[in-house]
Design an enzyme around this catalytic site. Structure first.
Site, short mmCIF file in Angstrom:
data_model
loop_
_atom_site.label_atom_id
_atom_site.label_comp_id
_atom_site.label_asym_id
_atom_site.label_seq_id
_atom_site.Cartn_x
_atom_site.Cartn_y
_atom_site.Cartn_z
CE1 TYR A 127 9.17 2.64 -10.55
CE2 TYR A 127 6.98 2.77 -9.59
CZ TYR A 127 8.15 3.39 -9.99
OH TYR A 127 8.31 4.74 -9.82
NE ARG A 148 11.76 1.30 -2.96
CZ ARG A 148 12.33 2.35 -3.54
NH1 ARG A 148 12.37 3.51 -2.91
NH2 ARG A 148 12.88 2.26 -4.74
NE ARG A 196 -12.21 -2.09 -15.56
CZ ARG A 196 -13.12 -1.42 -14.86
NH1 ARG A 196 -14.33 -1.93 -14.70
NH2 ARG A 196 -12.83 -0.25 -14.31
CE LYS A 208 10.41 2.70 -7.27
NZ LYS A 208 10.40 4.19 -7.24
CD GLU A 217 7.59 11.47 -2.58
OE1 GLU A 217 8.61 10.83 -2.27
OE2 GLU A 217 6.46 10.97 -2.61
CG LEU A 222 9.49 5.76 -2.72
CD1 LEU A 222 8.45 4.65 -2.67
CD2 LEU A 222 10.07 5.89 -4.12
#
Length: 286
Positions: A32, A51, A100, A150, A182, A206
């Site tokens: 995302y 990114r 799945r 991310k 972070e 990140l």
């Protein structure tokens, strides 16, 4: 009612659906980005797009649409939802092949899922919290080893924020082998003797888009920057501290584990960095 975007369609949020077999839902197999909007314009959009492409490549998820179309989608959502200040959230999942399975579905026959929505945040740049700063606690960093991607694997960061809330604080800094990695949703910095110190880029953190811009602006303003790991004890002894993110820009940290920094108020360097970042980013906004 918000208009959202799902796989090529602009829909009322109440009509938006995704398969229960989507791998983002079942496996957190998704990435995302969140882009800030100030004055109806997108902040650091090119950085977020770059990114996103990197995250998709690292997980071998194919692009859901031509990337040049993503700017148009963002702008249309900002327009129809009348977003002056706020956020645009974008998520890409590996999609669903109707069941799945741990094995990735065939990329040739399974289309990724693309979802975008807006969040209105009036006065985003004038957040009163930035004038008083935030208080953080330190917690153990037990996330997976590819924090540079991310992904939507945000359970532990959410737990960290809840730990901070329970402690009467605003956020948590994660610590690994004694060193700060972070924040739960941001990059972390300390200031010591007019030097800005933040952890170097690696798979352990990140690669923040706001981080890159802030460090560039700091260097252009003749501020000294050192990229290295720092300990939580070093952070408690710092002159100032702050975090950066797309939604909070440059946010002062005035307390770490109960230890006050800069007399418990935002410091001079942090306040100046926030001013520079907002001024320069607005000039380049799309």
């Amino acid at each position: 009612m918000r208009t959202v975007y799902v796989n090529g369609e602009y829909l009322p949020e109440t009509e938006a659906t995704v398969s229960i077999f989507d791998r983002g839902f079942l496996m957190a197999d998704a990435v995302y980005e969140v882009t800030s909007v100030l004055g109806g314009k997108l902040i650091d959009f090119a950085g977020h797009l770059a990114r996103l492409e990197r995250s998709l490549n690292e997980l071998d998820i194919k692009k859901p649409v031509a990337f040049e179309d993503l700017l148009d989608i963002h702008r249309e959502l900002v327009r129809v939802n009348e977003i002056g200040d706020g956020l645009v959230y974008l998520q890409v999942t590996r999609g669903s092949d109707g069941d799945r399975d741990f094995i990735f579905p065939d990329a040739e026959t399974t289309e990724p899922t693309l979802v975008l929505f807006t969040q209105a945040k009036p006065g985003l740049a004038d957040d009163p919290v930035a004038k008083k700063g935030i208080r953080v606690i330190s917690i153990e960093d037990i996330r997976w080893g590819r924090r540079d991607i991310k992904t939507v694997q945000l359970l532990y960061p959410s737990m960290g924020k809840m730990m901070a809330k329970k402690a009467g604080c605003d956020d948590a800094w994660m610590v690994e082998d004694g060193h700060v990695t972070e924040g739960t949703s941001n990059n972390a910095y300390i200031v010591k003797g007019n030097k800005i110190i933040t952890r170097q880029l690696s798979n352990e953190i990140l690669h923040g888009i706001t981080r890159a811009a802030v460090l560039r602006f700091a260097s252009e303003a003749q501020m000294e920057v050192e990229e290295r790991a720092f300990t939580i004890d070093e952070a408690k002894a710092a002159d100032e501290a702050f975090v950066t993110s797309a939604s909070n820009f440059v946010m002062p940290v005035v307390e770490i584990d109960g230890v006050a920094l800069s007399d418990g108020v935002p410091g001079r360097i942090v306040k100046r960095l926030r001013e520079i970042y907002l001024d320069e980013s607005l000039k380049a906004a799309l």
